[in-house]
Write a protein that holds these residues in place. Sequence first.
Motif, mmCIF file in Angstrom:
data_model
loop_
_atom_site.group_PDB
_atom_site.id
_atom_site.type_symbol
_atom_site.label_atom_id
_atom_site.label_comp_id
_atom_site.label_asym_id
_atom_site.label_seq_id
_atom_site.Cartn_x
_atom_site.Cartn_y
_atom_site.Cartn_z
ATOM 1 N N ALA A 9 0.758 -1.230 -0.029
ATOM 2 C CA ALA A 9 -0.182 -0.146 -0.030
ATOM 3 C C ALA A 9 0.843 1.187 -0.061
ATOM 4 O O ALA A 9 0.538 2.095 -0.881
ATOM 5 N N ILE A 10 1.974 1.098 0.832
ATOM 6 C CA ILE A 10 2.741 2.282 0.666
ATOM 7 C C ILE A 10 3.457 2.631 -0.648
ATOM 8 O O ILE A 10 3.674 3.679 -0.944
ATOM 9 N N GLY A 11 3.819 1.370 -1.164
ATOM 10 C CA GLY A 11 4.694 1.606 -2.310
ATOM 11 C C GLY A 11 3.849 2.115 -3.602
ATOM 12 O O GLY A 11 4.075 2.984 -4.236
ATOM 13 N N LEU A 12 2.391 1.761 -3.402
ATOM 14 C CA LEU A 12 1.450 2.234 -4.407
ATOM 15 C C LEU A 12 1.129 3.705 -4.288
ATOM 16 O O LEU A 12 1.094 4.395 -5.208
ATOM 17 N N VAL A 13 1.294 4.122 -2.905
ATOM 18 C CA VAL A 13 1.027 5.795 -2.917
ATOM 19 C C VAL A 13 2.258 6.266 -3.386
ATOM 20 O O VAL A 13 2.130 7.408 -3.972
ATOM 21 N N VAL A 14 3.611 5.846 -3.212
ATOM 22 C CA VAL A 14 4.540 6.502 -3.636
ATOM 23 C C VAL A 14 4.595 6.436 -4.974
ATOM 24 O O VAL A 14 4.868 7.470 -5.558
ATOM 25 N N LEU A 15 4.484 5.448 -5.523
ATOM 26 C CA LEU A 15 4.564 5.243 -7.060
ATOM 27 C C LEU A 15 3.322 6.415 -7.672
ATOM 28 O O LEU A 15 3.646 6.932 -8.569
ATOM 29 N N ALA A 16 1.941 6.321 -7.349
ATOM 30 C CA ALA A 16 1.236 7.311 -7.777
ATOM 31 C C ALA A 16 1.559 8.838 -7.619
ATOM 32 O O ALA A 16 1.321 9.320 -8.661
ATOM 33 N N THR A 17 2.304 8.946 -6.331
ATOM 34 C CA THR A 17 2.758 10.368 -6.327
ATOM 35 C C THR A 17 3.656 10.697 -7.118
ATOM 36 O O THR A 17 3.344 11.984 -7.643
ATOM 37 N N VAL A 18 4.573 9.739 -7.611
ATOM 38 C CA VAL A 18 5.547 10.186 -8.444
ATOM 39 C C VAL A 18 4.950 10.366 -9.616
ATOM 40 O O VAL A 18 5.346 11.205 -10.537
ATOM 41 N N VAL A 19 4.053 9.529 -10.274
ATOM 42 C CA VAL A 19 3.332 9.786 -11.619
ATOM 43 C C VAL A 19 2.604 10.897 -11.548
ATOM 44 O O VAL A 19 2.757 11.716 -12.685
ATOM 45 N N VAL A 20 2.066 11.297 -10.747
ATOM 46 C CA VAL A 20 1.203 12.572 -10.622
ATOM 47 C C VAL A 20 2.200 13.755 -10.761
ATOM 48 O O VAL A 20 1.892 14.649 -11.632
ATOM 49 N N GLY A 21 3.099 13.518 -10.142
ATOM 50 C CA GLY A 21 4.191 14.726 -9.924
ATOM 51 C C GLY A 21 4.932 14.955 -11.216
ATOM 52 O O GLY A 21 5.208 16.265 -11.626
ATOM 53 N N VAL A 22 5.274 13.755 -12.026
ATOM 54 C CA VAL A 22 5.687 13.906 -13.256
ATOM 55 C C VAL A 22 4.871 14.727 -14.317
ATOM 56 O O VAL A 22 5.299 15.311 -14.950
ATOM 57 N N HIS A 23 3.718 14.370 -13.970
ATOM 58 C CA HIS A 23 2.814 15.309 -14.796
ATOM 59 C C HIS A 23 3.075 16.787 -14.759
ATOM 60 O O HIS A 23 2.901 17.651 -15.654
ATOM 61 N N GLY A 24 3.234 16.968 -13.557
ATOM 62 C CA GLY A 24 3.381 18.417 -13.312
ATOM 63 C C GLY A 24 4.556 18.863 -13.771
ATOM 64 O O GLY A 24 4.881 20.246 -14.430
ATOM 65 N N LEU A 25 5.719 18.152 -13.601
ATOM 66 C CA LEU A 25 7.040 18.512 -13.905
ATOM 67 C C LEU A 25 7.021 18.835 -15.360
ATOM 68 O O LEU A 25 8.043 19.521 -15.858
ATOM 69 N N ARG A 26 6.475 18.129 -16.302
ATOM 70 C CA ARG A 26 6.359 18.433 -17.707
ATOM 71 C C ARG A 26 6.076 19.716 -18.128
ATOM 72 O O ARG A 26 6.385 20.302 -19.201
ATOM 73 N N ILE A 27 5.340 20.587 -17.127
ATOM 74 C CA ILE A 27 4.948 21.960 -17.555
ATOM 75 C C ILE A 27 5.578 22.799 -16.512
ATOM 76 O O ILE A 27 5.145 23.964 -16.674
ATOM 77 N N SER A 28 6.551 22.592 -15.656
ATOM 78 C CA SER A 28 7.155 23.365 -14.903
ATOM 79 C C SER A 28 8.391 23.697 -15.678
ATOM 80 O O SER A 28 9.394 23.141 -15.693
ATOM 81 N N ARG A 29 8.673 25.254 -15.895
ATOM 82 C CA ARG A 29 9.707 25.721 -16.589
ATOM 83 C C ARG A 29 10.311 26.922 -15.886
ATOM 84 O O ARG A 29 11.438 27.364 -15.770
ATOM 85 N N THR A 30 9.404 27.812 -15.612
ATOM 86 C CA THR A 30 9.938 29.248 -15.066
ATOM 87 C C THR A 30 9.756 29.262 -13.568
ATOM 88 O O THR A 30 9.269 28.396 -12.900
ATOM 89 N N THR A 31 10.504 30.298 -12.984
ATOM 90 C CA THR A 31 10.539 30.391 -11.454
ATOM 91 C C THR A 31 9.103 30.517 -11.045
ATOM 92 O O THR A 31 8.546 30.342 -9.822
ATOM 93 N N ASP A 32 8.089 31.268 -11.762
ATOM 94 C CA ASP A 32 6.634 31.445 -11.360
ATOM 95 C C ASP A 32 6.023 30.246 -11.357
ATOM 96 O O ASP A 32 5.233 29.903 -10.497
ATOM 97 N N ASP A 33 6.398 29.083 -12.170
ATOM 98 C CA ASP A 33 5.789 27.909 -12.259
ATOM 99 C C ASP A 33 6.427 27.287 -10.818
ATOM 100 O O ASP A 33 5.251 26.495 -10.397
ATOM 101 N N PHE A 34 7.508 27.257 -10.516
ATOM 102 C CA PHE A 34 7.865 26.637 -9.257
ATOM 103 C C PHE A 34 7.421 27.347 -7.743
ATOM 104 O O PHE A 34 7.085 26.562 -7.080
ATOM 105 N N LEU A 35 7.262 28.600 -7.928
ATOM 106 C CA LEU A 35 6.817 29.267 -6.723
ATOM 107 C C LEU A 35 5.199 29.355 -6.558
ATOM 108 O O LEU A 35 4.774 29.014 -5.509
ATOM 109 N N VAL A 36 4.389 29.560 -7.539
ATOM 110 C CA VAL A 36 3.042 30.158 -7.455
ATOM 111 C C VAL A 36 2.377 29.476 -8.622
ATOM 112 O O VAL A 36 1.137 29.589 -8.927
#
Length: 492
Positions: A9-36
């Motif tokens: 269960a812990i592993g699935l949460v971590v895996l799902a978290t990484v997958v969802v986080g990668v979706h945001g990573l693909r569109i994070s480029r500028t300082t404004d993206d990272f801060l707000v």
Amino acid sequence: MSAGLSLGAIGLVVLATVVVGVHGLRISRTTDDFLVASRTVRTWWNASAISGEYLSAATFLGLTGLVLLDGTDAFWFPIGYCGGYLLLLVFVAAPLRRSGARTIPAFLAARLDSPAARRVTTLLVVVIGWLYIVPQLHGAAITVNVVTGLPPWLGAAGVALVVGVIVAAGGMRSITFVQAFHYWLKLTAMGVPVVLLLIAAGGHESAGAGAELFPVNAGPSGQDPLRTASLMLALLLGTMGLPHVLVRFYTNPDGGSARRTTLVVIALISVFYMLSSTMGLLARMVAPDLAEPGVADSALLLLPARLLPGPAGEVVTAIIIAGAFAAFISTSSGLVVSLAGSVSEDLLGGGVRAFRIAALGCAIVPVGFALVSVPGGLTSSVGLVFLVAASSMSPVLLLGVWWRRLTARGAIAAMLVGAASSIGAVALDASGLLGDLVLLEQPALWTVPLATAVAVIVSRLDQRGPPSGAHRRLLRLHAPERRLTADEQPTP
């Protein structure tokens, strides 16, 4: 209890978290993206993300344990947690968004025209953030140890590692997706077990002791109105002073959406608090032997085995564990984002690279504190954070938004006095030197007025007076965005 199922269960949460986080990573480029997140997060997304980061270890595990210990007296905590958002809605949500700042230190620096105020605020943000992260790591340590038997430090280090990597990689954009996903995961991980355990409790041999389910008399504090009033003041104003909550309102497109976001947050967290409180009442009915300090926080993890022995109970426990780890990760990630934003902008010169360095540092340092400190009750540990925020940040934010004559010296003095008096009172109470005094155990009733009075008196006595342009800055905070004329817009 199956350790393999729990680890899965812990592993699935971590895996799902990484997958969802990668979706945001693909569109994070500028300082404004990272801060707000470039101020583009809409109402429902932001409300889900705020709810995801706000429902911490103190809520997911601690509230059940607190209801088990204190009965209906513990209900003041969810009331205070929710009520604080009403104050946010009325007093600061929209003005903070209209300020144009990206961090709380940047807001106060611009409002007071003071680099010194910015540095003090940054220090306070770091202190509050680390005080809040440590209970999340303690919760992870407790969960890993109880359900798998593995060393507690693995849980704390694991959460810190996941949080540090995700925040450093994608910043606010990634964390917005992660936290919104985690809210609905936590709601499911609490709601499904509540339904199943209520059904199972109907035929449990202890169900006849239902008088204990809704106890008339509360915990050891009784119905002390002074203690209750002080606790509520800390919770209400503390919510309004939490940096990781406040910074999320900078991600809304405008002030109106910030207000709507706050209303939706109240509804979302209220539903969760009802479920968590129900779990506490169930624990009072079928597991009263767990009502001991240091043990009660694990009641939620142990309750399914009492009502659903065998594989069914193990599956329900695994669902709860998944929600608990989502709570640890989402709250810690929100805290690290707010800390990294302030530290990178104010101490490291700003930029994406500085943000990433700050994020890794802000995630790793609290692990050391978590490993050398003794876990107390999760709810009481988080209560200290609310007290410090209520006594130091909230008075300055309120006066900064609504009182033109606030000066930098007044704000700095108030923040220092509020933080010192609240932490000092709790330390003095823990030492027992003055006996059992309510206003040391719950000191907000005097620390908040003290900090407010210091801000007003010092500002009044400050011969330099309020910063030039204070009126124009307040106009920007309170005037609807579309009504500002070119002459009213503040200069950069």
